[in-house]
Design an enzyme around this catalytic site. Structure first.
Site, short mmCIF file in Angstrom:
data_model
loop_
_atom_site.label_atom_id
_atom_site.label_comp_id
_atom_site.label_asym_id
_atom_site.label_seq_id
_atom_site.Cartn_x
_atom_site.Cartn_y
_atom_site.Cartn_z
N TRP A 367 0.83 -1.20 0.00
CA TRP A 367 0.00 0.00 0.00
C TRP A 367 0.88 1.26 0.00
CZ3 TRP A 367 -0.97 3.51 4.25
CH2 TRP A 367 -2.03 4.39 4.03
N HIS A 368 1.98 1.21 0.72
CA HIS A 368 2.88 2.37 0.77
C HIS A 368 3.66 2.57 -0.54
CE1 HIS A 368 2.26 2.38 5.17
NE2 HIS A 368 2.68 3.62 5.11
#
Length: 512
Positions: A367-368
């Site tokens: 996600w990052h």
């Protein structure tokens, strides 16, 4: 429009996009006041107002035309997946949406990596898309939960399930809620509709000025957040050029003693985090002005506005254990990871364990972004969580006082040591996340004496080579002593968590 921001960027030594971000967050304050003055009995106007502000941000200010239409396309994909993907076996729209939303996000992370965009230095699609991914996947799971038997749902799932599918305008308003479009806070659909309809305020005895549903204290809470955010921003602007994680790559750092290097790195961690404190606190205040975040009324009669918080600074800088830090950092993302990943990958009827934790940390890493250094940080964090859980389960119960008694000296020492170790491990594990380079990350860890790996490796070796059995025996002795003294209270039984013996499960013949 860049002519308005270039002089400010030159004055503060920041990028134009960074100045745009801070300016937008500050302008969101008066816009939030306008939003809440739109009558709650005209919800369509609130949806349109929020979406219009987001359009103005993406088009004339940021000039991210393609990014907006990508976000709109991703939102519409989730909307129709959630509405129509429910065959005879109730195929999960939450999983479908997660694959689409996360896949789209990862593609854009790859593009960001190719163009070497630095976090928050250049505003592009991935920042708002990270927030939107949380909102879309949560929405899809909430729709899925509404199709399940109530007996199969926990408290959060029951409260957040979406039984009435929204109109397209309601959904677009939710997706493009303007104070949180760039950096959050993330909110679920039920929270958004409560905000639009002022549901939480309608039954309050305490009213605001003019008898409005919105209680007083909102502006005071919001502008305090704005002031705090500006203070954090000032600290970052004033000190980050000298005191940041990349100091470990300088010749000066190498020349210092190991203990001094470790101490300096803790200071750098505080300065690095003020950037996040600033943007999350500023956007929290803007959200409060729209009416988001109301959590009730205190015993003294003051209104409480803590529901839009994304950070708890004191618990981040002085956490007694890693769980408290994790629960206090990017709090809204943690809710998403817990409710939409951690619980969902755990088989029904089983408790989450190491597998669930590692899948959750890896999801957070994807996600990052795709930088390999992210995976160093999140993999390390996964092991830290494991040893923290082992310590909490095996050591802490022995030191807890009896109900009503003050903490012992040993318990106080345990808490202080836990805080020190947690802070050391946080700054150690965070280094790759901030340096964004694997080679630089390992060089930094080497210059810190690999102290984090020593603590993690030593902890795992201790607990898995007999430490757990030792403390279980000690717990059993404490339980026996408590029972001999008059029996354990339910609180003590929970503290010790002593597994039953074979005789307790299958009593001897004479006791049957």
């Amino acid at each position: 429009m860049d002519r308005l921001f270039v002089p400010l960027a030159s004055l503060f030594g920041a990028s134009v996009d960074q100045v745009k971000l801070i300016t937008y967050l500050l302008v969101s304050y008066p816009l939030g006041t306008l939003f809440i003055h739109i009558p709650s009995n005209r919800p369509e106007l609130r949806h349109l107002f929020s979406t219009a502000i987001t359009l103005l941000l993406f088009f004339p200010v940021l000039r991210l035309y393609g990014a907006f239409f990508q976000l709109l396309g991703g939102s519409l994909a989730t909307y129709y997946l959630a509405q129509y993907v429910h065959g005879p076996k109730k195929k999960c729209p939450g999983l479908s949406s997660r694959l689409v939303a996360m896949g789209h996000l990862i593609v854009n992370h790859v593009i960001r990596d190719i163009y070497k965009y630095g976090p928050y230095e250049t505003l592009e699609i991935t920042g708002p898309q990270m927030v939107l991914t949380m909102k879309l996947t949560t929405f899809a799971w909430n729709v899925y939960d509404a199709r399940q038997p109530l007996a199969d749902l926990d408290k959060w799932q029951t409260a957040k399930r979406i039984t009435d599918f929204p109109t397209l305008l309601e959904f677009v308003g939710y997706s493009f809620y303007f104070p949180g479009i760039i950096v959050g806070p993330y909110l679920d659909y039920a929270e958004y509709m409560d905000l639009i309809n002022e549901t939480k305020f309608k039954n309050l005895v305490l009213k605001g000025k003019g008898g409005r549903n919105v209680p007083s204290g909102r502006k005071r809470a919001a502008y305090r957040k704005m002031l705090a955010g500006l203070v954090y921003l000032g600290v970052f602007v004033g000190f980050s050029s000298s005191w940041n994680y990349s100091i470990s790559l300088t010749p000066w750092f190498v020349q210092q003693s190991l203990l001094f290097r470790i101490a300096v790195y803790q200071l750098c961690g505080v300065v690095e985090r003020t950037k996040y404190y600033a943007i999350w606190t500023l956007t929290e205040g803007a959200s409060i002005l729209t009416g988001l975040g109301f959590t009730g009324i205190s015993a003294s009669g003051d209104t409480l506005w803590t529901g839009a918080a994304n950070v708890d600074v004191l618990n981040i800088e002085f956490p007694s254990n890693f769980k408290i830090f994790f629960d206090s950092w990017n709090m809204k993302a943690n809710v998403w990871l817990r409710e939409c990943v951690y619980k969902r990958v755990t088989p029904k009827g089983k408790k989450p364990g190491f597998r669930s934790s590692m899948i959750t940390f890896m999801t957070s890493a994807f996600w990052h972004g795709i930088a390999s250094s992210y995976y160093l940080s999140f993999l390390t964090a996964g092991f830290i969580t494991t040893i923290a859980r082992l310590a909490r389960k095996n050591i802490r119960p022995i030191l807890l006082p009896a109900p009503g008694s003050p903490p012992s000296l040993a318990k106080r020492a345990y808490d202080v040591l836990g805080t020190i170790v947690t802070v050391l491990l946080i700054n150690y594990a965070s280094a790759p996340h901030m340096l964004l380079d694997v080679e630089a990350s390992f060089a930094t860890w080497a210059r810190l004496g690999f102290y984090g790996h020593i603590i993690i490796g030593g902890g795992l070796a201790f607990f898995y080579s007999g430490g757990t059995k030792f403390f279980r025996r000690v717990q059993a002795k404490h339980a026996a002593a408590a029972a001999a003294a008059g029996g354990m209270t339910p609180v003590q039984e929970k503290q010790f968590m002593v597994p039953p013996t074979l005789d307790q499960i299958v009593p001897p013949p004479g006791d049957r």
